[in-house]
Design a protein around this motif. Structure first.
Motif, PDB file in Angstrom:
ATOM      1  N   PHE A  98       0.804  -1.218   0.000  1.00 52.67           N
ATOM      2  CA  PHE A  98       0.000   0.000   0.000  1.00 52.67           C
ATOM      3  C   PHE A  98       0.841   1.274   0.000  1.00 52.67           C
ATOM      4  CE2 PHE A  98      -2.926  -3.231   1.747  1.00 52.67           C
ATOM      5  CZ  PHE A  98      -3.897  -3.166   0.757  1.00 52.67           C
ATOM      6  N   PRO A  99       1.915   1.376   0.799  1.00 52.68           N
ATOM      7  CA  PRO A  99       2.744   2.581   0.677  1.00 52.68           C
ATOM      8  C   PRO A  99       3.367   2.737  -0.702  1.00 52.68           C
ATOM      9  CG  PRO A  99       3.191   1.472   2.752  1.00 52.68           C
ATOM     10  CD  PRO A  99       2.341   0.555   1.954  1.00 52.68           C
ATOM     11  N   MET A 100       3.823   1.642  -1.308  1.00 51.04           N
ATOM     12  CA  MET A 100       4.433   1.741  -2.627  1.00 51.04           C
ATOM     13  C   MET A 100       3.411   2.179  -3.673  1.00 51.04           C
ATOM     14  SD  MET A 100       7.129  -1.423  -3.027  1.00 51.04           S
ATOM     15  CE  MET A 100       7.715  -0.748  -4.575  1.00 51.04           C
ATOM     16  N   PHE A 101       2.198   1.675  -3.574  1.00 54.60           N
ATOM     17  CA  PHE A 101       1.183   1.975  -4.583  1.00 54.60           C
ATOM     18  C   PHE A 101       0.651   3.393  -4.458  1.00 54.60           C
ATOM     19  CE2 PHE A 101      -3.346   1.835  -5.921  1.00 54.60           C
ATOM     20  CZ  PHE A 101      -3.124   1.682  -7.282  1.00 54.60           C
ATOM     21  N   PHE A 102       0.281   3.781  -3.247  1.00 56.08           N
ATOM     22  CA  PHE A 102      -0.345   5.089  -3.072  1.00 56.08           C
ATOM     23  C   PHE A 102       0.671   6.223  -3.117  1.00 56.08           C
ATOM     24  CE2 PHE A 102      -3.637   2.352  -1.140  1.00 56.08           C
ATOM     25  CZ  PHE A 102      -4.720   2.758  -1.903  1.00 56.08           C
ATOM     26  N   ALA A 103       1.908   5.978  -2.712  1.00 50.32           N
ATOM     27  CA  ALA A 103       2.942   7.013  -2.779  1.00 50.32           C
ATOM     28  C   ALA A 103       3.688   6.904  -4.098  1.00 50.32           C
ATOM     29  CB  ALA A 103       3.905   6.896  -1.600  1.00 50.32           C
ATOM     30  N   SER A 104       2.946   6.971  -5.185  1.00 51.39           N
ATOM     31  CA  SER A 104       3.529   6.854  -6.518  1.00 51.39           C
ATOM     32  C   SER A 104       2.681   7.670  -7.486  1.00 51.39           C
ATOM     33  CB  SER A 104       3.590   5.389  -6.958  1.00 51.39           C
ATOM     34  OG  SER A 104       2.292   4.896  -7.236  1.00 51.39           O
ATOM     35  N   SER A 105       3.058   7.611  -8.747  1.00 51.12           N
ATOM     36  CA  SER A 105       2.308   8.311  -9.784  1.00 51.12           C
ATOM     37  C   SER A 105       1.261   7.421 -10.428  1.00 51.12           C
ATOM     38  CB  SER A 105       3.267   8.822 -10.861  1.00 51.12           C
ATOM     39  OG  SER A 105       3.953   7.735 -11.468  1.00 51.12           O
TER      40      SER A 105
ATOM     41  N   LEU B 285       8.978  10.439  -5.576  1.00 52.79           N
ATOM     42  CA  LEU B 285      10.050  10.495  -6.558  1.00 52.79           C
ATOM     43  C   LEU B 285      11.105   9.422  -6.307  1.00 52.79           C
ATOM     44  CD1 LEU B 285      10.777  12.261  -9.020  1.00 52.79           C
ATOM     45  CD2 LEU B 285      12.226  13.619  -7.497  1.00 52.79           C
ATOM     46  N   PHE B 286      11.342   9.085  -5.032  1.00 56.83           N
ATOM     47  CA  PHE B 286      12.325   8.066  -4.693  1.00 56.83           C
ATOM     48  C   PHE B 286      11.702   6.675  -4.554  1.00 56.83           C
ATOM     49  CE2 PHE B 286      14.546  11.923  -3.366  1.00 56.83           C
ATOM     50  CZ  PHE B 286      15.811  11.685  -3.896  1.00 56.83           C
ATOM     51  N   ASN B 287      10.435   6.555  -4.861  1.00 58.82           N
ATOM     52  CA  ASN B 287       9.744   5.266  -4.810  1.00 58.82           C
ATOM     53  C   ASN B 287      10.016   4.499  -6.111  1.00 58.82           C
ATOM     54  OD1 ASN B 287       8.029   3.107  -4.528  1.00 58.82           O
ATOM     55  ND2 ASN B 287       6.164   4.322  -4.431  1.00 58.82           N
ATOM     56  N   PRO B 288      10.634   3.321  -6.064  1.00 60.03           N
ATOM     57  CA  PRO B 288      10.901   2.570  -7.305  1.00 60.03           C
ATOM     58  C   PRO B 288       9.633   2.251  -8.083  1.00 60.03           C
ATOM     59  CG  PRO B 288      12.138   1.640  -5.468  1.00 60.03           C
ATOM     60  CD  PRO B 288      11.178   2.633  -4.881  1.00 60.03           C
TER      61      PRO B 288
END
Length: 285
Positions: free
Chosen positions: A200-207, A227-230
């Motif tokens: 959930f953090p990776m998905f929501f904190a992304s574009s 921006l630093f999320n792969p």
């Protein structure tokens, strides 16, 4: 007196032939494919999540979230069109975590130990497992694209081919991440809690759901987190490739993270510090 001629001494064969490597790869891929075919609910659940976002959430956000003309788009687009690449990456993210869950399960049942004691190199065995999971995710993504086509979300016809390398690379990155995480989970019961702090953090904190410039307007700190999320770069790599373009920054980040995650997983599954040291299956001492 026994005389041993030079012709009777034969060198001991070391290494494995290409056929043996291909046989191992074929066996692992087929095992993963058969498991996927026998678990039809896994295929359905993989499509339900993105379709809910596409059919329900997108209808509500369409009137709220305005989009400007940003690359790779050359005109104004509907919100459904914008989130489609992010939903494709979401399928691969959940599939990567699902593959890591199967590795934890196999470890508890003892199947993973049987695989890892094979005389073939450990890095090759884990790479085969990663390739098998990525192949399964490609089937799920293209099934989603087929359904999205009926919803008038249709990229250029060539985009269905140009996006394939991007999907392979992003699938490898997310699968390697899941493999790295699975190396640190000792029991199956702990998997769900760990995944909640990853998916959930990776998905929501992304574009995936909103462009980065909108995030920058509301929260500069969150913008740099995204921006630093792969996962952000995986989404952008898929987005550009779907329209026949290349995002070189996203390619570099995704490629670098794939190598880093895979190397970390190989080291984590090393006998001196990984599964064998943990003791019997199930995490018992």
């Amino acid at each position: 007196m026994i005389v041993i001629s030079a012709t009777t001494i034969r060198p001991i064969r070391s290494g494995f032939s290409l056929t043996q490597y291909l046989t191992c790869l074929n066996g692992i891929v087929w095992r993963e494919a058969l498991r996927f075919l026998h678990q039809r609910e896994r295929f359905v659940s993989a499509l339900v999540r993105p379709l809910v976002w596409l059919f329900i959430f997108a209808a509500g956000f369409r009137q709220v979230l305005g989009l400007s003309i940003i690359p790779p788009y050359e005109t104004y687009i509907l919100y459904e069109v914008y989130i489609a690449p992010g939903l494709m990456a979401m399928i691969q993210l959940f599939n990567g975590m699902q593959s890591s869950l199967s590795m934890v399960y196999d470890r508890e049942m003892g199947n993973m130990r049987t695989l890892l004691v094979s005389p073939l190199p450990r890095w090759f065995l884990l790479s085969c497992k990663l390739l098998a999971g990525t192949a399964v995710s490609l089937l799920q993504v293209y099934a989603f694209l087929l359904i999205a086509w009926f919803w008038d979300i249709a990229p250029p016809p060539a985009g269905y081919l140009t996006v394939l390398p991007a999907l392979v690379l992003s699938g490898l990155m997310l699968g390697a991440l899941g493999m790295l995480i699975s190396s640190g989970i000792k029991q199956l019961e702990n998997f769900a809690g760990v995944m909640n702090f990853v998916i959930f953090p990776m998905f929501f904190a992304s574009s995936a759901l909103y462009p980065l410039w909108r995030i920058l307007e509301s929260s500069p700190m969150l913008y740099y987190v995204c921006l630093f999320n792969p996962f952000t770069h995986a989404v952008e790599l898929i987005r550009f490739a779907l329209y026949g373009q290349m995002n070189w920054i996203a390619l570099a980040v995704v490629g670098g993270c794939t190598i880093a995650f895979m190397v970390g997983a190989i080291l984590a599954y090393d006998p001196s510090r990984g599964l064998i040291r943990r003791g019997p299956a199930g995490g018992e001492a």
